[in-house]
Design a protein around this motif. Structure first.
Motif, short mmCIF file in Angstrom:
data_model
loop_
_atom_site.label_atom_id
_atom_site.label_comp_id
_atom_site.label_asym_id
_atom_site.label_seq_id
_atom_site.Cartn_x
_atom_site.Cartn_y
_atom_site.Cartn_z
N ILE A 59 0.80 -1.21 -0.05
CA ILE A 59 -0.05 0.10 0.08
C ILE A 59 0.99 1.25 -0.10
O ILE A 59 1.84 1.12 0.78
N VAL A 60 0.60 2.23 -0.89
CA VAL A 60 1.35 3.39 -0.92
C VAL A 60 0.58 4.26 -0.26
O VAL A 60 -0.69 4.64 -0.56
N ALA A 61 0.89 5.16 0.70
CA ALA A 61 0.20 5.90 1.41
C ALA A 61 0.62 7.46 1.41
O ALA A 61 1.84 7.72 1.20
N SER A 62 -0.34 8.12 1.52
CA SER A 62 0.17 9.72 1.68
C SER A 62 0.86 9.95 2.78
O SER A 62 0.49 9.49 3.91
N ASP A 63 1.73 11.10 2.90
CA ASP A 63 2.25 11.48 3.95
C ASP A 63 1.78 12.16 4.85
O ASP A 63 1.01 13.42 4.41
N PRO A 64 1.24 11.84 6.00
CA PRO A 64 0.49 12.67 7.24
C PRO A 64 0.84 14.20 7.19
O PRO A 64 0.20 15.20 7.36
N GLN A 66 1.78 15.89 4.94
CA GLN A 66 1.56 16.89 4.08
C GLN A 66 0.29 16.91 3.85
O GLN A 66 -0.37 17.33 2.84
N ALA A 67 -0.59 16.60 4.97
CA ALA A 67 -1.91 16.52 4.77
C ALA A 67 -2.43 18.09 4.72
O ALA A 67 -3.42 18.22 3.80
N GLY A 68 -1.82 18.94 5.03
CA GLY A 68 -2.15 20.55 5.09
C GLY A 68 -2.32 20.79 3.54
O GLY A 68 -3.17 21.26 2.93
N GLU A 72 -6.15 20.36 2.47
CA GLU A 72 -6.73 21.75 3.05
C GLU A 72 -7.48 22.72 1.95
O GLU A 72 -8.28 23.20 2.00
N PRO A 73 -6.68 22.63 0.79
CA PRO A 73 -7.25 23.47 -0.36
C PRO A 73 -8.76 23.36 -0.62
O PRO A 73 -9.29 24.03 -1.12
#
Lengths: 94, 274
Positions: A59-64, A66-68, A72-73
């Protein structure tokens, strides 16, 4: 023993026509037994009609962190939600 | 309103659970005994697997063994309820208020769990037989047994596949797992011939088309087991002196201990409900 076994993510299709949904994870030494363990752990109360198991390591996960910048946009752009339409009663699973 | 003609109830018909029983006025003792054989097999093996609950080698296997146990207890409930259909307490009375000499299960299912490998060896040897038997039981001319087997054969097919996979993985695994798996097969091997024993009672049910003749699939059974053992890189044990007698109530010392645990509560607290 179980710490020697890789982790597998379990996806269950709850009924025909619906998408597989993430249910949880199991430890298993290989793919066939991962399916067996998933069956015994997550579908013993008739929860599903189809199972997927995927090695958790794949599983390739997004980096927490970088959540902003990633998410957020979208918060200020409510016009992207189709909430200005009436959904007919006949349309299911939305 | 015109009254309906009276219905002639054949002498001896009980009106429940014995659709195909001969209406001779005599209870069908041979069929009752056969229901006990099948029901006790499932009950005792289910209880044995239940002993793993909380002790499985890993959480996933613990849940898996409990699932297998529940399938078997479910089968036992159907079979013993049918056997006890004329009794108010039904299957519960048969399960919890019989003593060891009255049990009709085969010796294989009462053998102690040992380690996980030995439990899987026992499960492979028993459920491969049970699967082949239930497949044929769906062709019985006993309506209850057909309905029962049609449901249970799917459960048993899963048991057979799962235990085959574990035998292959442990046999073809590490040095230690291969040794334990070989010991497990070896331990249980001498109880396998009993599965193919046919006594007078069983022969009469075979003649009536109620029970399948297991001798008819012994060759198929042996080659199925041989192919699992070959895939597991395990040697097939030499045939030992077969140990028989479970179907006549001659059990190993292990069954009494199992019953002591299983029957304790309803015997000590006869009024207990849940």
């Amino acid at each position: 023993m179980s710490h020697d076994w890789p982790l597998w993510e379990v996806f269950v299709r709850t009924k025909g026509g619906l998408a597989h949904r993430h249910f949880g994870s199991v430890h298993a030494p290989d793919a066939e037994l991962a399916l067996r363990h998933a069956r015994d752990t997550y579908t013993r109360r008739m929860e599903g009609v189809s199972l997927w198991v995927v090695p958790s390591a794949e599983i390739v996960a997004s980096d927490p962190d970088q959540a902003g910048e990633l998410f957020e946009p979208a918060e200020s752009k409510i016009y992207r939600h189709p909430t200005f339409y009436d959904i007919p009663d006949e349309v299911k699973h939305i | 309103m015109a009254s309906l003609p009276p219905i002639d109830v054949p002498t001896g018909a009980t009106g429940k659970g014995s659709f195909d029983a001969p209406a001779t006025g005599e209870p069908d003792a041979v069929r009752f005994d056969y229901l006990l054989r099948l029901g006790d097999d499932s009950l005792i093996l289910g209880q044995r697997l239940g002993e793993w609950c909380g002790h499985g080698p890993v959480l996933e296997v613990d849940i898996s063994l409990a699932n297998l146990a529940l399938d078997l207890v479910g089968q036992a409930t159907l079979l013993l309820d049918e056997a006890g259909a004329n009794d108010e307490l039904g299957g519960d009375k048969l399960a919890f208020h019989r003593d060891v000499l009255d049990f009709r299960n085969c010796l294989l299912v009462e053998q102690p769990n040992g380690d996980f490998a030995r439990t899987m060896a026992r499960h492979l040897l028993y459920t491969t037989w049970q699967h082949m038997l239930f497949q044929r039981l769906t062709q019985s001319n006993d309506r209850f047994l057909v309905e029962f087997a049609s449901k249970a054969v799917k459960e048993v097919a899963y048991h057979r596949e799962l235990s085959s996979e574990w035998v292959v993985r442990l046999g073809d695994g590490t040095e230690e797992s291969a040794r334990r798996m070989a010991e497990g097969i070896d331990w249980n091997w001498r109880f396998m011939p009993e599965l193919f024993e046919v006594d007078d009672a069983l022969q009469s049910l075979i003649d009536r088309g109620v029970a399948p003749d297991a001798r008819g699939f012994e060759g198929e059974y042996r080659s199925a087991i041989a192919s699992v053992l070959a895939e597991a890189k395990l040697a097939q044990p030499a045939d030992q002196r077969p140990i028989l007698g479970g179907r006549r109530g001659h059990h190993s010392e292990h069954l009494g201990h199992l019953l002591a645990v299983m029957q304790f509560l309803p015997r000590t607290y006869p009024d207990a409900t849940w």
